[in-house]
Scaffold this motif. Structure first.
Motif, PDB file in Angstrom:
ATOM      1  N   ALA A  12       5.752  -3.114   0.088  1.00 21.60           N
ATOM      2  CA  ALA A  12       5.785  -3.851  -1.183  1.00 21.60           C
ATOM      3  C   ALA A  12       6.338  -2.977  -2.302  1.00 21.60           C
ATOM      4  CB  ALA A  12       4.391  -4.349  -1.536  1.00 21.60           C
ATOM      5  N   ALA A  13       5.905  -1.718  -2.346  1.00 26.29           N
ATOM      6  CA  ALA A  13       6.404  -0.809  -3.384  1.00 26.29           C
ATOM      7  C   ALA A  13       7.911  -0.608  -3.254  1.00 26.29           C
ATOM      8  CB  ALA A  13       5.677   0.529  -3.294  1.00 26.29           C
ATOM      9  N   ARG A  14       8.390  -0.450  -2.022  1.00 25.77           N
ATOM     10  CA  ARG A  14       9.827  -0.275  -1.811  1.00 25.77           C
ATOM     11  C   ARG A  14      10.601  -1.503  -2.304  1.00 25.77           C
ATOM     12  NH1 ARG A  14      12.846  -2.323   1.917  1.00 25.77           N
ATOM     13  NH2 ARG A  14      11.060  -2.832   3.264  1.00 25.77           N
ATOM     14  N   LEU A  15      10.101  -2.695  -1.992  1.00 24.85           N
ATOM     15  CA  LEU A  15      10.763  -3.909  -2.453  1.00 24.85           C
ATOM     16  C   LEU A  15      10.804  -3.980  -3.976  1.00 24.85           C
ATOM     17  CD1 LEU A  15       9.215  -6.437   0.079  1.00 24.85           C
ATOM     18  CD2 LEU A  15      11.637  -5.858  -0.086  1.00 24.85           C
ATOM     19  N   VAL A  16       9.700  -3.611  -4.617  1.00 25.66           N
ATOM     20  CA  VAL A  16       9.635  -3.639  -6.084  1.00 25.66           C
ATOM     21  C   VAL A  16      10.629  -2.648  -6.675  1.00 25.66           C
ATOM     22  CG1 VAL A  16       8.180  -3.130  -8.081  1.00 25.66           C
ATOM     23  CG2 VAL A  16       7.260  -4.467  -6.170  1.00 25.66           C
ATOM     24  N   PHE A  53      -8.262 -12.256  -9.926  1.00 30.02           N
ATOM     25  CA  PHE A  53      -9.587 -12.800 -10.214  1.00 30.02           C
ATOM     26  C   PHE A  53     -10.671 -11.771  -9.897  1.00 30.02           C
ATOM     27  CE2 PHE A  53     -13.196 -15.298  -8.283  1.00 30.02           C
ATOM     28  CZ  PHE A  53     -13.635 -15.937  -9.433  1.00 30.02           C
ATOM     29  N   ARG A  54     -11.484 -11.457 -10.906  1.00 31.48           N
ATOM     30  CA  ARG A  54     -12.617 -10.543 -10.805  1.00 31.48           C
ATOM     31  C   ARG A  54     -12.222  -9.083 -10.623  1.00 31.48           C
ATOM     32  NH1 ARG A  54     -17.574 -13.136  -7.383  1.00 31.48           N
ATOM     33  NH2 ARG A  54     -18.665 -11.561  -8.604  1.00 31.48           N
ATOM     34  N   GLY A  55     -10.935  -8.780 -10.618  1.00 37.10           N
ATOM     35  CA  GLY A  55     -10.501  -7.411 -10.379  1.00 37.10           C
ATOM     36  C   GLY A  55     -10.512  -6.565 -11.642  1.00 37.10           C
ATOM     37  N   ASN A  56     -10.741  -5.259 -11.462  1.00 29.96           N
ATOM     38  CA  ASN A  56     -10.637  -4.317 -12.573  1.00 29.96           C
ATOM     39  C   ASN A  56      -9.615  -3.240 -12.218  1.00 29.96           C
ATOM     40  OD1 ASN A  56     -11.918  -2.513 -10.840  1.00 29.96           O
ATOM     41  ND2 ASN A  56     -13.881  -2.573 -11.904  1.00 29.96           N
ATOM     42  N   LEU A  57      -9.587  -2.142 -12.969  1.00 35.11           N
ATOM     43  CA  LEU A  57      -8.595  -1.098 -12.745  1.00 35.11           C
ATOM     44  C   LEU A  57      -8.660  -0.519 -11.336  1.00 35.11           C
ATOM     45  CD1 LEU A  57      -9.003   0.867 -16.117  1.00 35.11           C
ATOM     46  CD2 LEU A  57      -7.165  -0.728 -15.526  1.00 35.11           C
ATOM     47  N   ASP A  58      -9.854  -0.463 -10.771  1.00 34.29           N
ATOM     48  CA  ASP A  58     -10.032   0.154  -9.460  1.00 34.29           C
ATOM     49  C   ASP A  58      -9.584  -0.722  -8.304  1.00 34.29           C
ATOM     50  OD1 ASP A  58     -11.146   2.474 -10.566  1.00 34.29           O
ATOM     51  OD2 ASP A  58     -13.163   1.605 -10.590  1.00 34.29           O
ATOM     52  N   ASN A  59      -9.319  -1.988  -8.558  1.00 33.77           N
ATOM     53  CA  ASN A  59      -8.949  -2.887  -7.469  1.00 33.77           C
ATOM     54  C   ASN A  59      -7.476  -2.822  -7.089  1.00 33.77           C
ATOM     55  OD1 ASN A  59     -11.539  -4.495  -8.719  1.00 33.77           O
ATOM     56  ND2 ASN A  59     -11.342  -4.789  -6.516  1.00 33.77           N
ATOM     57  N   TRP A  60      -6.680  -2.052  -7.846  1.00 34.40           N
ATOM     58  CA  TRP A  60      -5.293  -1.851  -7.447  1.00 34.40           C
ATOM     59  C   TRP A  60      -5.232  -0.852  -6.304  1.00 34.40           C
ATOM     60  CZ3 TRP A  60      -1.783  -5.152  -8.666  1.00 34.40           C
ATOM     61  CH2 TRP A  60      -1.849  -5.856  -9.886  1.00 34.40           C
ATOM     62  N   ASP A  61      -4.428  -1.147  -5.307  1.00 33.47           N
ATOM     63  CA  ASP A  61      -4.260  -0.246  -4.172  1.00 33.47           C
ATOM     64  C   ASP A  61      -3.548   1.027  -4.637  1.00 33.47           C
ATOM     65  OD1 ASP A  61      -3.474   1.073  -1.808  1.00 33.47           O
ATOM     66  OD2 ASP A  61      -3.329  -0.826  -0.722  1.00 33.47           O
ATOM     67  N   PRO A  62      -4.188   2.192  -4.506  1.00 39.65           N
ATOM     68  CA  PRO A  62      -3.538   3.420  -4.978  1.00 39.65           C
ATOM     69  C   PRO A  62      -2.245   3.738  -4.227  1.00 39.65           C
ATOM     70  CG  PRO A  62      -5.590   3.915  -3.816  1.00 39.65           C
ATOM     71  CD  PRO A  62      -5.560   2.440  -4.034  1.00 39.65           C
ATOM     72  N   ASP A  63      -2.132   3.341  -2.957  1.00 43.56           N
ATOM     73  CA  ASP A  63      -0.880   3.597  -2.235  1.00 43.56           C
ATOM     74  C   ASP A  63       0.271   2.813  -2.850  1.00 43.56           C
ATOM     75  OD1 ASP A  63      -2.223   5.285  -0.558  1.00 43.56           O
ATOM     76  OD2 ASP A  63      -1.836   4.141   1.282  1.00 43.56           O
ATOM     77  N   LEU A  64       0.030   1.563  -3.200  1.00 46.12           N
ATOM     78  CA  LEU A  64       1.050   0.730  -3.843  1.00 46.12           C
ATOM     79  C   LEU A  64       1.438   1.304  -5.200  1.00 46.12           C
ATOM     80  CD1 LEU A  64       2.602  -2.088  -4.093  1.00 46.12           C
ATOM     81  CD2 LEU A  64       0.551  -2.874  -5.283  1.00 46.12           C
TER      82      LEU A  64
END
Length: 294
Positions: A277-281, A47-58
């Motif tokens: 989270a990335a490892r689990l994915v 909700f309300r997020g754009n491309l920049d709202n993704w965590d770059p570490d993830l």
């Protein structure tokens, strides 16, 4: 993917591309990473997020082993068009985007509202969606899904989101969770070439879609049994925005589902624990694609 001048491409440096789909919408997206099987992982935002709202570490951890595509859906961020007021329409807009890219098979990572859209996509085009990651999300028509409690709605529906409002709705109300949330905020504001901010028009249309999705209707839970794709469900142990029991419902009704609950975490558990989270994915994708190929 590498940039000859500046080294490896990352979530902070990847160029924003655009593509015009058959619905005449120009979609803004970022695509990078490494693919061994030609199947990208498409990220669907909250909700309300754009491309920049993704965590770059993830995203960067996942992109080290998978090709990723981040996208602004219709009317969001730098994408043109109008934000639909239903999840089903949002899903069809996303299909127009993948068709425009020529992506016939893809995996989905849906967070929050993006998880609603991911469920719909898996049902609308089962032959194209290979597997799902659903984070901080819930099923249509289930208990506690019809809107948010008063304090969460107040903070989420401000005219302009603030760092404090994001901390309040995304992270557990503990010192440890909030400290990790502050780290997350530093990461998402570290990119220089930024996406267009979302507007109050986006906010209102998306919240209409969220409310429509959550209208109590137990018959809608039957739809989950038709999601045959392998599904990984990630959730915090005390999500105040989309209540944690909804993830247990998803895991119980989707035939091939796995559930992981992060401790001392709320709505944005995947941003509180990005590397875990990335490892689990990555482990989930590797296991399921290896099984399918056997």
């Amino acid at each position: 993917m590498d940039n000859a001048d500046n080294g490896p491409v990352t979530a902070r440096t990847v160029r924003t591309g655009t593509v015009v789909a058959a619905n005449d919408i120009e979609y803004a997206y970022r695509r990078f990473g490494h693919s061994t099987d030609g199947v990208p992982l498409v990220f669907l935002q909250h909700f309300r997020g754009n491309l920049d709202n993704w965590d770059p570490d993830l995203v960067d951890d996942i992109a080290a082993e998978r090709e990723v595509i981040l996208v602004d859906n219709a009317g969001v961020g730098a994408s043109t068009g109008t934000v639909p007021s239903t999840v089903a329409e949002m899903a069809r807009d996303l299909l127009a985007f993948t068709d425009a890219l020529g992506v016939r098979t893809f995996d989905l990572f849906g967070f929050s509202l993006g998880g609603f859209v991911a469920q719909e996509l898996a049902l609308l085009r089962p032959w194209a969606v290979r597997l799902l990651v659903l984070a901080g999300t819930g099923p249509a028509g289930a208990p506690t899904m019809h809107g948010w409690r008063e304090d969460i709605q107040r903070e989420a529906r401000l005219d302009v989101s603030t760092a404090e409002s994001l901390l309040y709705i995304f992270f557990a109300h503990t010192d440890t969770s909030r400290a990790l949330g502050t780290d997350f905020l530093g990461r998402i504001f570290s990119r220089e070439d930024r996406d267009e901010p979302t507007t109050t028009t986006v906010r209102d249309a998306q919240y209409d879609a969220i409310l429509a999705w959550g209208i109590p209707d137990f018959s809608k839970l039957q739809r989950l049994t038709a999601i045959t794709q392998p599904t990984l469900i990630l959730q915090g142990d005390d999500d105040l925005m989309i209540r944690t029991p909804g993830s247990h419902t998803l895991a119980g009704l989707i035939p091939d589902a796995q559930l992981h609950i992060f401790p001392d975490a709320a709505h944005a558990s995947i941003f509180q624990y990005p590397h875990e989270a990335a490892r689990l994915v990555l482990e989930f994708v590797a296991a399921k694609t290896t099984t399918a190929a056997a």
